[in-house]
Design a protein around this motif. Structure first.
Motif, PDB file in Angstrom:
ATOM      1  N   VAL A   1      14.062  -0.850   8.707  1.00 25.31           N
ATOM      2  CA  VAL A   1      13.913  -2.300   8.738  1.00 25.31           C
ATOM      3  C   VAL A   1      13.049  -2.719   9.926  1.00 25.31           C
ATOM      4  O   VAL A   1      12.185  -3.603   9.803  1.00 25.31           O
ATOM      5  CB  VAL A   1      15.293  -2.983   8.793  1.00 25.31           C
ATOM      6  CG1 VAL A   1      15.156  -4.471   9.118  1.00 25.31           C
ATOM      7  CG2 VAL A   1      16.029  -2.798   7.474  1.00 25.31           C
ATOM      8  N   ALA A   2      13.241  -2.076  11.068  1.00 20.82           N
ATOM      9  CA  ALA A   2      12.431  -2.390  12.254  1.00 20.82           C
ATOM     10  C   ALA A   2      10.957  -2.072  12.014  1.00 20.82           C
ATOM     11  O   ALA A   2      10.063  -2.812  12.470  1.00 20.82           O
ATOM     12  CB  ALA A   2      12.954  -1.616  13.460  1.00 20.82           C
ATOM     13  N   GLU A   3      10.676  -0.986  11.310  1.00 21.53           N
ATOM     14  CA  GLU A   3       9.288  -0.646  11.005  1.00 21.53           C
ATOM     15  C   GLU A   3       8.644  -1.703  10.123  1.00 21.53           C
ATOM     16  O   GLU A   3       7.487  -2.096  10.343  1.00 21.53           O
ATOM     17  CB  GLU A   3       9.218   0.717  10.322  1.00 21.53           C
ATOM     18  CG  GLU A   3       9.512   1.903  11.214  1.00 21.53           C
ATOM     19  CD  GLU A   3       9.229   3.213  10.487  1.00 21.53           C
ATOM     20  OE1 GLU A   3       8.059   3.443  10.117  1.00 21.53           O
ATOM     21  OE2 GLU A   3      10.173   3.986  10.283  1.00 21.53           O
ATOM     22  N   VAL A   4       9.373  -2.170   9.124  1.00 20.86           N
ATOM     23  CA  VAL A   4       8.821  -3.194   8.242  1.00 20.86           C
ATOM     24  C   VAL A   4       8.661  -4.512   8.997  1.00 20.86           C
ATOM     25  O   VAL A   4       7.657  -5.214   8.831  1.00 20.86           O
ATOM     26  CB  VAL A   4       9.716  -3.376   7.000  1.00 20.86           C
ATOM     27  CG1 VAL A   4       9.169  -4.495   6.109  1.00 20.86           C
ATOM     28  CG2 VAL A   4       9.803  -2.076   6.212  1.00 20.86           C
ATOM     29  N   ALA A   5       9.630  -4.846   9.847  1.00 13.24           N
ATOM     30  CA  ALA A   5       9.524  -6.070  10.641  1.00 13.24           C
ATOM     31  C   ALA A   5       8.306  -6.019  11.554  1.00 13.24           C
ATOM     32  O   ALA A   5       7.596  -7.027  11.724  1.00 13.24           O
ATOM     33  CB  ALA A   5      10.797  -6.263  11.465  1.00 13.24           C
ATOM     34  N   ALA A   6       8.030  -4.855  12.123  1.00 14.87           N
ATOM     35  CA  ALA A   6       6.856  -4.706  12.988  1.00 14.87           C
ATOM     36  C   ALA A   6       5.567  -4.873  12.188  1.00 14.87           C
ATOM     37  O   ALA A   6       4.592  -5.462  12.672  1.00 14.87           O
ATOM     38  CB  ALA A   6       6.887  -3.343  13.672  1.00 14.87           C
ATOM     39  N   ALA A   7       5.558  -4.372  10.961  1.00 14.33           N
ATOM     40  CA  ALA A   7       4.380  -4.541  10.111  1.00 14.33           C
ATOM     41  C   ALA A   7       4.144  -6.012   9.790  1.00 14.33           C
ATOM     42  O   ALA A   7       2.998  -6.488   9.805  1.00 14.33           O
ATOM     43  CB  ALA A   7       4.554  -3.731   8.829  1.00 14.33           C
ATOM     44  N   ILE A   8       5.217  -6.740   9.511  1.00 15.09           N
ATOM     45  CA  ILE A   8       5.087  -8.180   9.244  1.00 15.09           C
ATOM     46  C   ILE A   8       4.561  -8.900  10.479  1.00 15.09           C
ATOM     47  O   ILE A   8       3.656  -9.747  10.393  1.00 15.09           O
ATOM     48  CB  ILE A   8       6.446  -8.748   8.796  1.00 15.09           C
ATOM     49  CG1 ILE A   8       6.847  -8.181   7.436  1.00 15.09           C
ATOM     50  CG2 ILE A   8       6.394 -10.282   8.747  1.00 15.09           C
ATOM     51  CD1 ILE A   8       8.253  -8.556   6.993  1.00 15.09           C
TER      52      ILE A   8
END
Length: 287
Positions: A222-229
């Motif tokens: 989830v943190a990886e996707v949040a960073a991408a956003i």
């Protein structure tokens, strides 16, 4: 088969491709929790279960094929959340999908698929249901998490909780049928049970420590996707770049897993699901 007894009334098989499969014994018959993915394993599982007595109930923790295909070869009544019945009635995998999949994971059982049909739950519930086996009872509770129709099964006499893919000791399953807020809430719901032993959807039988390990794995992706956003990446770019370890669908020393292209579909759909949910609820990145 590598059947292990984990409590006075519970035996579990964790070595098959697909979901873990459990036998609960009572003075008035058996309840099974989830059924084998491969037809050859399902037939073997029927023989194992029959050795313990009469199967009265088969509980499906969700509708996914690795939990439900083996229903066809088991005795008793199939029990699940009403959403599982609806998904199996209206959105079951196609015959062609199953043929192609079995050609890879269980080719010797392909002739068995000629007689196969989806066996949907005969008994359904909305919120809670108790199944009685004479001297013991199994408590089923609707708990959206891995899917919108997941459930938790609990055997209070032995303090054993069966989580389905709400918790997986082997690693993260697909997120494609999840909503992220339900995914985290479901882990909290499992933690609220008074249990000594946890039977996960996939992986080894565990204790309470697996909950935080599993939550941490979810937080990481989830943190990886949040960073991408936050970096301005579109969903398609995030789906291209982000992956989490798949220890559930891939080949192992013991069995042939799903084809690489299908594992890739699961990954992309999972990242897309997380991306969409974080756009709706950015606070989930700190959950």
């Amino acid at each position: 088969m590598s059947l292990q007894q984990i409590s006075p009334r519970v035996h579990v098989e964790v070595a098959n491709l697909g979901s873990n499969n459990s036998i609960i014994t009572g003075s008035d018959g058996l309840a099974l929790v989830d059924t084998p993915h491969r037809p050859s394993d399902a037939i073997a599982w029927r023989h194992v279960a029959d050795g313990f007595g009469r199967t009265r109930f088969v509980v499906n923790t969700d509708h996914h094929p690795d939990h439900t295909i083996g229903n066809f070869w088991q005795g008793g009544e199939v029990v699940a959340h009403r959403g599982t019945r609806e998904r199996l009635l209206h959105d079951a995998p196609s015959d062609q999908y199953l043929h192609d999949l079995m050609a890879r994971i269980d080719p010797e059982a392909l002739p068995l698929m000629a007689e196969y049909s989806v066996r949907v739950p005969e008994v359904v519930f909305s919120e809670r249901l108790e199944l009685h086996l004479g001297d013991v009872h199994l408590e089923l509770t609707f708990q959206p998490g891995h899917t919108a129709n997941s459930l938790i099964a609990y055997l209070p006499q032995d303090r054993v909780v069966f989580t389905g893919d709400i918790v997986c000791e082997a690693g993260l399953p697909s997120f494609q049928d999840s909503r992220l807020w339900n995914w985290f809430d479901a882990i909290d719901a499992v933690a609220a049970y008074d249990f000594e032993v946890l039977v996960p959807g996939h992986g080894e039988v565990a204790d309470r420590t697996v909950l935080e390990q599993y939550r941490a794995q979810g937080r990481e992706v989830v943190a990886e996707v949040a960073a991408a956003i936050a970096a301005g990446h579109e969903s398609a770019q995030a789906c291209d770049e982000i992956r989490f370890p798949d220890n559930i669908h891939v080949d192992t020393e013991d069995y042939v897993g799903y084809p690489d292209e299908l594992c890739e579909v699961f990954q992309r759909r999972s990242i897309a699901r997380i991306y969409e949910d974080l756009l709706e609820r950015p606070d989930l990145s700190t959950r």
